[in-house]
Design an enzyme around this catalytic site. Sequence first.
Site, mmCIF file in Angstrom:
data_model
loop_
_atom_site.group_PDB
_atom_site.id
_atom_site.type_symbol
_atom_site.label_atom_id
_atom_site.label_comp_id
_atom_site.label_asym_id
_atom_site.label_seq_id
_atom_site.Cartn_x
_atom_site.Cartn_y
_atom_site.Cartn_z
ATOM 1 N N LYS A 56 19.234 -3.288 -71.529
ATOM 2 C CA LYS A 56 19.373 -2.035 -70.768
ATOM 3 C C LYS A 56 20.708 -1.341 -71.075
ATOM 4 O O LYS A 56 20.769 -0.132 -71.305
ATOM 5 C CB LYS A 56 19.260 -2.336 -69.263
ATOM 6 C CG LYS A 56 19.668 -1.206 -68.349
ATOM 7 C CD LYS A 56 18.714 -0.032 -68.420
ATOM 8 C CE LYS A 56 19.345 1.198 -67.805
ATOM 9 N NZ LYS A 56 18.502 2.372 -67.847
ATOM 10 N N ARG A 103 14.265 2.490 -66.699
ATOM 11 C CA ARG A 103 14.585 3.394 -67.816
ATOM 12 C C ARG A 103 14.288 4.859 -67.523
ATOM 13 O O ARG A 103 14.426 5.696 -68.408
ATOM 14 C CB ARG A 103 13.719 3.034 -69.023
ATOM 15 C CG ARG A 103 14.108 1.784 -69.720
ATOM 16 C CD ARG A 103 13.131 1.508 -70.843
ATOM 17 N NE ARG A 103 13.631 0.453 -71.695
ATOM 18 C CZ ARG A 103 12.851 -0.358 -72.402
ATOM 19 N NH1 ARG A 103 11.549 -0.220 -72.349
ATOM 20 N NH2 ARG A 103 13.380 -1.288 -73.163
ATOM 21 N N CYS A 152 24.227 6.790 -65.518
ATOM 22 C CA CYS A 152 23.817 5.796 -66.523
ATOM 23 C C CYS A 152 24.645 5.890 -67.788
ATOM 24 O O CYS A 152 25.470 5.023 -68.061
ATOM 25 C CB CYS A 152 22.346 5.987 -66.854
ATOM 26 S SG CYS A 152 21.270 5.546 -65.484
HETATM 27 N N1 LIG Z 1 19.763 7.446 -61.378
HETATM 28 C C1 LIG Z 1 19.270 7.138 -62.565
HETATM 29 O O1 LIG Z 1 18.889 7.999 -63.336
HETATM 30 C C2 LIG Z 1 19.135 5.693 -63.010
HETATM 31 C C3 LIG Z 1 18.300 5.392 -64.095
HETATM 32 C C4 LIG Z 1 18.144 4.049 -64.469
HETATM 33 C C5 LIG Z 1 18.843 3.058 -63.789
HETATM 34 N N2 LIG Z 1 19.669 3.395 -62.744
HETATM 35 C C6 LIG Z 1 20.370 2.333 -62.047
HETATM 36 O O2 LIG Z 1 19.701 2.115 -60.800
HETATM 37 C C7 LIG Z 1 20.649 1.668 -59.812
HETATM 38 C C8 LIG Z 1 20.549 2.561 -58.584
HETATM 39 O O3 LIG Z 1 20.927 3.871 -58.975
HETATM 40 P P1 LIG Z 1 20.542 5.138 -58.104
HETATM 41 O O4 LIG Z 1 20.799 6.333 -58.974
HETATM 42 O O5 LIG Z 1 19.197 4.962 -57.495
HETATM 43 O O6 LIG Z 1 21.655 5.043 -56.957
HETATM 44 P P2 LIG Z 1 21.702 5.884 -55.582
HETATM 45 O O7 LIG Z 1 23.123 5.970 -55.213
HETATM 46 O O8 LIG Z 1 20.890 7.131 -55.728
HETATM 47 O O9 LIG Z 1 20.918 4.963 -54.522
HETATM 48 C C9 LIG Z 1 21.376 3.739 -54.091
HETATM 49 C C10 LIG Z 1 20.958 3.555 -52.640
HETATM 50 O O10 LIG Z 1 21.287 2.217 -52.262
HETATM 51 C C11 LIG Z 1 21.727 2.226 -50.910
HETATM 52 N N3 LIG Z 1 22.492 0.987 -50.708
HETATM 53 C C12 LIG Z 1 23.651 0.622 -51.294
HETATM 54 N N4 LIG Z 1 23.994 -0.620 -50.899
HETATM 55 C C13 LIG Z 1 23.026 -1.043 -50.056
HETATM 56 C C14 LIG Z 1 22.818 -2.241 -49.330
HETATM 57 N N5 LIG Z 1 23.658 -3.265 -49.410
HETATM 58 N N6 LIG Z 1 21.716 -2.333 -48.555
HETATM 59 C C15 LIG Z 1 20.834 -1.301 -48.454
HETATM 60 N N7 LIG Z 1 20.990 -0.150 -49.123
HETATM 61 C C16 LIG Z 1 22.065 -0.016 -49.920
HETATM 62 C C17 LIG Z 1 22.527 3.516 -50.804
HETATM 63 O O11 LIG Z 1 22.624 3.922 -49.446
HETATM 64 C C18 LIG Z 1 21.693 4.464 -51.662
HETATM 65 O O12 LIG Z 1 20.745 5.189 -50.900
HETATM 66 C C19 LIG Z 1 22.012 1.698 -60.491
HETATM 67 O O13 LIG Z 1 22.314 0.428 -60.994
HETATM 68 C C20 LIG Z 1 21.791 2.648 -61.665
HETATM 69 O O14 LIG Z 1 22.667 2.392 -62.740
HETATM 70 C C21 LIG Z 1 19.809 4.678 -62.330
#
Ligand SMILES: NC(=O)c1ccc[n+]([C@@H]2O[C@H](COP(=O)([O-])OP(=O)(O)OC[C@H]3O[C@@H](n4cnc5c(N)ncnc54)[C@H](O)[C@@H]3O)[C@@H](O)[C@H]2O)c1
Length: 407
Positions: free
Chosen positions: A201, A149, A255
């Site tokens: 969520k 979150r 999000c």
């Molecule tokens: N960014 C936010 O504010 C936020 C907040 C809450 C929830 N989320 C959720 O969290 C999740 C991740 O979001 P994020 O913002 O961290 O994404 P991001 O794109 O910043 O990071 C994802 C990372 O995963 C890596 N990756 C992708 N596939 C892979 C694999 N098969 N093996 C190894 N590494 C792999 C990518 O290289 C990247 O570095 C999403 O579902 C998003 O909805 C994000």
Amino acid sequence: MINVIGLGYIGLPTALMLASHGVEVIGTDYNTELVGKLQAGELTFEEKGLAELFGAAVQKGIRFCSEYQSTDIYIVSVPTPYDKNSKKVDACYVVAAVRSVMEVCPKGATVVIESTIPPGTIDKFIRPVVEANGFICGKDIHLVHAPERIIPGNMVYELEYNSRTIGADDLGIGEKIKAVYSSFCKGDIVVTDIRTAEMTKVVENTFRDINIAFANELAKICRSDDMDVYEIIRIANMHPRVNILTPGPGVGGHCISVDPWFLVGDYPGLANIILAARKINDGMPRFVIHRISQIMKETGLTDVRRVGLYGMTYKENVDDVRESPTLQMLERMEDGLSGGLVQVYDPYVTRKIAPNQHDTFESFLESVDLVVIMVGHDEIKQNMKMLSGKVVFDTRKICDLPGIHRL
Ligand SMILES: NC(=O)c1ccc[n+]([C@@H]2O[C@H](COP(=O)([O-])OP(=O)(O)OC[C@H]3O[C@@H](n4cnc5c(N)ncnc54)[C@H](O)[C@@H]3O)[C@@H](O)[C@H]2O)c1
């Protein structure tokens, strides 16, 4: 030991938080350049308090690599975009990550999906991957959903103090994972079933989207009939049970502008207010363009090249530009406002991602007559005086200069 898979905006702070609280952590990302930077002690994005957390985690022995590890707990934090046509979740990243986990994990391992996913995703996409590898869910491999979150800009604090939800098939496993998060989380941790955790969520972000859309719709109504939406909201919010948000130029990020689509895609015909809210918020960049044209006419400005968009990120004081209203505007070439002509600047975005992108606030200001405040970064809040003499269109209600233009 915990193997955190995906070291982006969510996975990295989570891995660092666990490690700095004494949990043995290896962070894995298939982006070798990103892993190389982390191994060299460089952070991959800016976030308040992250550098200190990084230092503490390194001291406690966190490691980063591109290979998946054989261990008993995995936390998967990879992207979950939506399919632009069907609006349903595109689970390909989570599926690929879990597939790779299955190649190395021992029997008895727990796989925690932190990525945001709509209800039924684990049943539909993840269990089949586990079973295709010869494992039995609930016996050989335990599945858990622990959505995140935290808000960019205040991630480190919120990781520690937000409450959390943990969904598991087996409440005993849920409690085991709760103990892991409790190593750093001081908020309440609710253990429930997986579908409830998935839905909760998505519902949280959808609630936010709908409330933002209401404020944005009010802004359009008030503009059409010459009323001051901000004053109306201020007065309405004096009612003890009314809390209307502030209108803005649109919704970006990974999000709020994404997750409601999951419900639209999965429950067509039922998700009506959700769809309407998405359309209103997605329409705001176009409304801003329309307002720019109006303001140019009112003030006698004619040269689009002297229009400047301040801020390219989707919110203040972060460097994340995903789905940002400014980038959405730059892609549009309507209302006589060519995205290729306007000037842009953001103190947090140093790599060149748009034409006419300036490196400094000063050079940006020299090149423009109309400043459109798209993001309320501290930089502009602390330097409002530098805008005097310019026509200012403030989409964020952060500026009180006389003659200001608003949504
Ligand atoms: N960014 C936010 O504010 C936020 C907040 C809450 C929830 N989320 C959720 O969290 C999740 C991740 O979001 P994020 O913002 O961290 O994404 P991001 O794109 O910043 O990071 C994802 C990372 O995963 C890596 N990756 C992708 N596939 C892979 C694999 N098969 N093996 C190894 N590494 C792999 C990518 O290289 C990247 O570095 C999403 O579902 C998003 O909805 C994000």
